[in-house]
Design an enzyme around this catalytic site. Structure first.
Site, PDB file in Angstrom:
ATOM      1  N   ARG A   1       0.745  -1.194   0.133  1.00 56.46           N
ATOM      2  CA  ARG A   1       0.154   0.013   0.386  1.00 56.46           C
ATOM      3  C   ARG A   1       0.844   1.237  -0.161  1.00 56.46           C
ATOM      4  O   ARG A   1       0.313   2.345  -0.280  1.00 56.46           O
ATOM      5  CB  ARG A   1      -1.003   0.056   1.143  1.00 56.46           C
ATOM      6  CG  ARG A   1      -1.872  -1.130   1.208  1.00 56.46           C
ATOM      7  CD  ARG A   1      -2.972  -1.001   2.053  1.00 56.46           C
ATOM      8  NE  ARG A   1      -3.979  -2.167   2.018  1.00 56.46           N
ATOM      9  CZ  ARG A   1      -3.699  -3.207   2.806  1.00 56.46           C
ATOM     10  NH1 ARG A   1      -3.210  -3.309   3.900  1.00 56.46           N
ATOM     11  NH2 ARG A   1      -4.681  -4.156   2.753  1.00 56.46           N
ATOM     12  N   VAL A   2       2.233   1.162   0.324  1.00 55.19           N
ATOM     13  CA  VAL A   2       3.061   2.425   0.181  1.00 55.19           C
ATOM     14  C   VAL A   2       3.462   2.388  -1.323  1.00 55.19           C
ATOM     15  O   VAL A   2       3.661   3.538  -1.869  1.00 55.19           O
ATOM     16  CB  VAL A   2       4.451   1.951   0.866  1.00 55.19           C
ATOM     17  CG1 VAL A   2       5.364   3.274   0.547  1.00 55.19           C
ATOM     18  CG2 VAL A   2       4.080   1.899   2.455  1.00 55.19           C
TER      19      VAL A   2
END
Length: 510
Positions: free
Chosen positions: A368-369
């Site tokens: 998700r980064v």
């Protein structure tokens, strides 16, 4: 006649002098009585002034943690053997919270959560102890996750990038290579100043010994701390071990250093906490887990982050591991952890059985980064690679039912099979950034397409040995995080095609 007067005069004088030197010091000690004990927990009456998570001392040097504070009695989880404990024995409050040693003295050592050495090298000389339960850093103290953590694995660094300060879950069935990916992440820090912490929860002794041997062989044991709670240890010790490992990691982070923490694994941790909760007669919930099982893991993993420079600038990257059964990624504990972490690396047993290792399922894995933590060279090659691989996986499934395929579909399947082959890596055989970029860009350019799948790894090794020395300046810029210009990519393509042509000519001569 008193007993004193019956003694010789010389002894009477000695006793009298000793009594004169005694200085009464009134004090208060909180003492309770064991009412029941067994299976790693004890019920205690008394200790009316004790706080939750406080340490208590039981007979025989056994420590316990006051976990349940009921009106009439306490529920204490034991950190040692309860074989010699029995009802009626005294329990003393130690007036301190459960803590663990921290400091540079722990580097290169194997210990448990209480600080007892497990490597046979004598006691650990750590003077500082921190509580195992600590508050997570506030939001305003946290910095964005932007610096990459290179694992040395192409399937991870290119397609599921991890940043320093991120919490990336490693999830998969038993025996699919979860620990191998985590250990590769530690091994790849050999030439960096990143501190590694490996926390084993409920693991077999042989498995932990194998990990320690791998770390020693790779030369990273001196910058690693191994914290162990073996499967035969009391469930109370297994419960506090990840919190103690997190505290050790926080010590290094607050010195402004970067840390990688591997928690292997939280499935066993959840089971140990469930066992303790049921023994303490807490109300069971879904799958007999207590109602606060989500909070148990969320308050643990929230402590991993990247701090702002004003707060030291250190980072802690958490790599928790969770085991699934029959590929059920939607089970209770895995879904809890997926919702807590910043992404997951899913390892497929189907790919593992095919020998495609690391068995990373690109479709189910996510960070998700995202690309914010990737070096520019990775971003230039990973987008096309991921798209081509995703299309290939869909087409490969449908192609099994098709009798005839058009040329474009056939080409995509050919490319995808070679991309899948190039993502394969041997156990703990990590690669540098330039070595990975060369192999991935060669796959994007279709250099492997005319080659049999079985020969892809041979050609990739040839490119690594012969193309890389001709691109020393580009390799330095890739590793430094500089963006490459169009001319640089053209030069890279030219060198790769020349080396591939030489390799094919050499095989033809053979």
């Amino acid at each position: 006649m008193t007993a004193l007067s019956s003694l010789p005069s010389s002894l009477q004088q000695l006793v009298h002098d000793a009594l004169e030197r005694i200085e009464p010091r009134p004090g208060h000690e909180d003492i309770g009585i064991i009412t029941a004990v067994g299976n790693g927990v004890a019920r205690v009456r008394g200790l009316h002034h004790i706080a939750a998570e406080s340490l208590v001392a039981l007979p025989g040097g056994v420590l316990g943690i006051a976990l349940d504070l009921d009106e009439d009695e306490l529920g204490v989880i034991l950190l040692g053997d309860d074989a010699h404990l029995s009802a009626g024995q005294e329990v003393r409050a130690l007036d301190r919270l459960v803590d663990t040693p921290v400091g540079d003295a722990l580097l290169g050592r194997v210990l448990d959560a209480s600080g007892t050495a497990r490597d046979g090298r004598g006691a650990i000389s750590a003077d500082t102890r921190w509580p195992v339960e600590r508050e997570a850093p506030p939001i305003m103290a946290r910095a964005p996750v932007e610096t990459p953590l290179q694992t040395g694995l192409k399937a991870v660094d290119a397609l599921v990038p991890i940043g320093r300060g991120q919490r990336e879950l490693i999830v998969g069935d038993r025996q699919t290579g979860k620990t191998a990916i985590a250990i590769a992440s530690l091994v790849n820090q050999a030439d960096t100043d990143v501190i590694g912490i490996y926390c084993a929860i409920g693991q077999r002794g042989t498995a932990v010994a194998r990990v320690i041997d791998d770390l020693r062989d790779a030369g990273v044991m001196d910058q690693t701390v191994v914290m162990v709670a073996a499967g035969e240890d009391p469930p109370g010790l297994q419960y506090i071990t990840p919190y103690a490992a997190m505290t050790v990691a926080e010590y290094f982070r607050e010195q402004g250093r970067d840390v990688v923490l591997v928690l292997d694994d939280l499935t066993r941790h959840a089971r140990a906490y469930r066992e303790l909760s049921l023994l303490l007669r807490r109300p069971p919930g879904r799958e007999a887990y207590p109602g606060d099982i989500f909070y148990v893991h969320s308050r643990l993993l929230e402590r991993a982050t990247h701090l702002r420079d004003s707060h030291g600038g250190g980072s802690m990257t958490a790599l928790p591991i969770v085991e699934t059964q029959a590929e059920d990624i939607s089970a209770y504990i895995p879904t809890n952890l997926i919702s807590i972490t910043d992404g997951q690396i899913y390892l497929s047993p189907r790919l593992f059985r095919k020998g495609l290792m690391p068995a990373v399922d690109v479709g189910r894995s996510v960070s998700r980064v995202g690309g914010k933590t990737q070096l520019p060279a990775y971003r230039a090659v990973a987008g096309d690679l991921r798209l081509a691989y995703s299309q290939f996986e869909e087409l490969e499934t449908f192609s099994r039912f098709a009798t005839r395929l058009d040329e474009e579909t056939r080409q995509q399947i050919t490319r995808g099979r070679r991309v899948r082959e190039i993502l394969k890596q041997g156990r703990l055989r990590t690669l540098s950034v330039p070595e990975q970029i060369i192999a991935l860009q060669a796959a994007n350019l279709g250099i492997f397409d005319p080659v049999d799948v079985e020969a892809v790894q041979d050609l990739a090794e040839c490119l690594r040995q012969h193309a890389l020395p001709r691109l020393d300046d580009l390799a330095e810029r890739m590793a430094a995080g500089e963006s490459l210009e169009t001319d640089d990519w053209d030069r890279l393509e030219t060198v790769l095609r020349e080396c591939a042509e030489q390799w094919r000519n050499g095989r033809g001569a053979d």
